[in-house]
Write an enzyme that holds these catalytic residues in place. Structure first.
Site, short mmCIF file in Angstrom:
data_model
loop_
_atom_site.label_atom_id
_atom_site.label_comp_id
_atom_site.label_asym_id
_atom_site.label_seq_id
_atom_site.Cartn_x
_atom_site.Cartn_y
_atom_site.Cartn_z
N HIS A 27 2.34 55.82 25.19
CA HIS A 27 3.38 55.99 26.20
C HIS A 27 3.95 57.40 26.17
CE1 HIS A 27 7.75 55.50 27.40
NE2 HIS A 27 7.11 55.23 28.50
N GLU B 149 1.63 59.68 27.97
CA GLU B 149 1.75 59.47 29.42
C GLU B 149 2.85 60.36 30.00
OE1 GLU B 149 4.29 56.94 32.19
OE2 GLU B 149 3.32 55.61 30.75
N HIS B 150 3.99 60.44 29.32
CA HIS B 150 5.08 61.31 29.77
C HIS B 150 4.65 62.78 29.73
CE1 HIS B 150 8.95 58.85 29.84
NE2 HIS B 150 7.99 57.95 29.64
N GLU C 86 14.86 56.05 26.53
CA GLU C 86 14.27 54.93 27.27
C GLU C 86 14.26 53.67 26.41
OE1 GLU C 86 9.98 53.94 29.41
OE2 GLU C 86 10.64 56.03 29.23
#
Length: 447
Positions: free
Chosen positions: A67, A70-71, A147
Site C-alpha cells: 500500500h 501504491e502511494h 490513514e
C-alpha cells in the site's frame, strides 16, 4: 401476496435481457497479459494496470509496503515531476486513482478514448522509471500512518475486524492488516519501497485491462508500442504463501472501547474462494450469504431476529469470492436495546441450527437467483466495473473463460449445493466470534 410477488419475479426473470461484451485476450512477448472489453455506448475508456502483488505478498516485518508503494507511485519518474501524472489526467478531462488489496495492486484512469495512448505512455513510464527521494518517502509515510489512524485506530469496529482476522488466519498473511501494523509502517524506508518495486513491478507480473469505446486491434497495437519494449523480470518467481493449518478450536475476541455506541456480535468463518474451472463452491456461498442475511425482510436472520423475535435491529451475512487463496464468510447481529450480546449470539446460533434442520425455502431461493442475475446484468453498465471484474479475476488465479462462465455457474446453483457448502463452512472450529462493546456493557456481562 407472496405467490403474486413470486410470480412477478419469475416473469421478470424470463424477461431479463442477456448482455455480453466482446472480450479479446492476448499476451505480449514480455509476458504482459492484455484484456480488451469493447463497450461502445460512450466515447470513454477505462485503462487499468493490475499487478499480481498485494498485501499478502509482503516480506516479513514489512507489513503495509504494498500500500505504501501504491502511494509512492504518484511521485516523480525520469520524465514526470511528483504529482504530474494525475495533473495530466485531469488536464485531459479524466480521473485516476489506485488501490491495494491482499492479492493485487491496481492503477486506473478514465478518459476520452482518444487519450488512451497518452495513459499507456505515462503508466509505462512509472512501471520502469520511478524516482523516490527521502523527502517523498518521509512525507508519504506520514500520510499512510494518518490513514491508519483515521480508518483503524479511530474506529472500534475496524480494530475488532483487525483482531478477528489475526485470530482467524493463524498462519496465512491474510491475518496481517492490509494497511500494515503501525510499528512496522513506522520503519518502512526508501530502500524497502524500491526493493518491492524492482522485484514485482514488471510486465510479466501485470495485467492490462482496457474497457470502453475501443477496437481490440488498436489497443493491442498501443500496448505493444508502450508496454512491449519493457523487459520482463526474469527473477520473478511464482507466488509462495504459507498454508493455513486445519483449525482445531473456535476462537473468541472481545473488544471493549469507550467509543462504542452500537454493540454487536460478529462471526467469521474461513471459506473457499473461486477456483479456476470449478467455481461451484464459491457460487453456492454467494447464495448462502443472500439466504442468511441478504435482505432483512426476506433473509433467514432478518425474518427471525428482526421481525419475528424483535431481538435485533439489524443482521447481516457477507462473502467475497475474489481472493487468491482463501476467503471469509461473515455473520453479524446488532442487538435491540436491552438485549445482551450473549443473548444475541445464542439467537444467532439457534437460527443457524434451525436452518440446517429446515433447509431452504424454494420461493426464496428463486427470488435470490433472479436478483443475482439482474445484478450481474446491471453491473455491466459500468466500464470500470467490467474492468474490475476481469482484473480481480486474473490476479487471483482465474482466467477470462472463468469470468465469462461465472454468471452461468451462479444460475446453476441448487439448494442442495448451498446446504452442502453451508455444512462445510459453518463449522464452529473454523470460526472466530467477536464482541464489540462499551466498558459499561463489559461490566454488566461480568456481573
Amino acid at each position: 401476496m407472496k405467490r403474486l410477488i413470486f410470480a412477478c419475479l419469475m416473469t421478470f426473470a424470463t424477461a431479463l435481457p442477456s448482455f455480453s461484451q466482446e472480450v479479446t485476450n492476448t499476451v505480449l512477448d514480455n509476458g504482459m497479459e492484455v484484456v480488451v472489453i469493447e463497450d461502445h455506448r460512450a466515447p470513454v475508456v477505462v485503462h487499468m494496470v493490475w499487478y499480481k502483488i498485494g498485501g499478502a505478498d509482503e516480506p516479513l516485518g514489512k507489513s503495509g509496503i504494498a500500500h505504501f508503494l501504491e502511494h509512492l507511485m504518484f511521485k516523480a519518474t525520469d520524465d514526470m515531476e511528483s504529482g504530474e501524472f494525475s495533473e495530466v489526467v485531469a488536464e485531459n478531462g479524466g480521473s485516476d486513482n489506485a488501490f491495494t488489496s491482499y492479492d493485487a495492486t491496481a492503477y486506473f484512469q478514465r478518459v476520452a478514448s482518444d487519450r488512451l495512448g497518452l495513459m499507456m505512455s505515462m503508466e509505462a513510464e512509472r512501471m520502469t522509471d520511478l524516482l523516490l527521494t527521502e523527502d517523498h518517502v518521509a512525507t508519504e509515510r506520514d500520510v499512510i500512518l494518518e490513514e491508519r489512524a483515521q480508518r483503524v485506530e479511530n474506529r472500534p469496529g475496524a480494530l475488532l475486524n483487525e483482531q478477528m482476522s489475526a485470530a482467524l488466519f493463524m498462519n496465512h498473511p491474510y491475518g496481517i492488516p492490509l494497511i500494515g501494523w503501525q510499528h512496522e509502517m513506522e520503519g518502512l524506508t526508501r530502500e524497502d519501497a524500491l526493493s518491492f518495486y524492482r522485484d514485482f513491478y514488471a510486465p510479466n507480473n501485470a495485467v492490462l485491462v482496457v474497457a470502453g469505446d475501443v477496437e481490440p486491434d488498436d489497443v493491442i497495437a498501443l500496448a505493444k508500442e508502450h508496454y512491449g519494449p519493457i523487459d520482463a523480470n526474469e527473477r520473478l518467481s511464482p507466488r509462495a504463501r504459507p498454508l493455513e493449518p486445519v483449525p482445531r478450536a473456535p476462537r473468541r475476541v472481545t473488544l471493549t472501547d469507550e467509543r462504542v455506541g452500537t454493540p454487536y456480535v460478529m462471526r467469521n468463518y474461513i471459506a473457499p474462494a473461486r477456483r479456476s474451472e470449478d467455481q461451484s463452491e464459491a457460487a453456492a456461498l454467494v447464495f448462502l450469504s443472500e439466504i442468511l442475511g441478504g435482505s432483512s425482510a426476506t433473509s433467514v436472520l432478518g425474518q427471525a431476529l428482526e421481525f419475528d423475535q424483535k431481538i435485533a435491529v439489524s443482521t447481516w451475512a457477507g462473502y467475497s469470492a475474489d481472493m487468491l487463496d482463501l476467503s471469509q464468510f461473515s455473520l453479524g447481529v446488532v442487538p435491540a436495546q436491552d438485549v445482551t450480546l450473549e443473548a444475541a449470539e445464542a439467537a444467532l446460533d439457534a437460527e443457524i441450527a434451525r436452518f440446517f434442520e429446515t433447509g431452504i425455502d424454494p420461493e426464496q431461493f428463486e427470488r435470490i437467483k433472479t436478483r443475482i442475475r439482474a445484478n450481474d446484468i446491471y453491473a455491466q453498465d459500468s466500464a470500470r466495473g467490467l474492468g474490475n471484474r476481469y482484473g480481480r479475476a486474473l490476479t487471483t488465479g482465474l482466467t477470462v473463460a472463468d469470468v465469462e462462465a461465472w454468471p452461468d455457474v451462479l444460475q446453476s446453483v441448487t439448494p442442495e449445493d448451498v446446504m452442502t457448502v453451508a455444512r462445510k463452512v459453518l463449522q464452529p472450529t473454523h470460526s472466530v466470534t467477536g464482541w464489540l462493546m462499551a466498558p459499561d456493557m463489559a461490566e454488566e456481562t461480568v456481573q
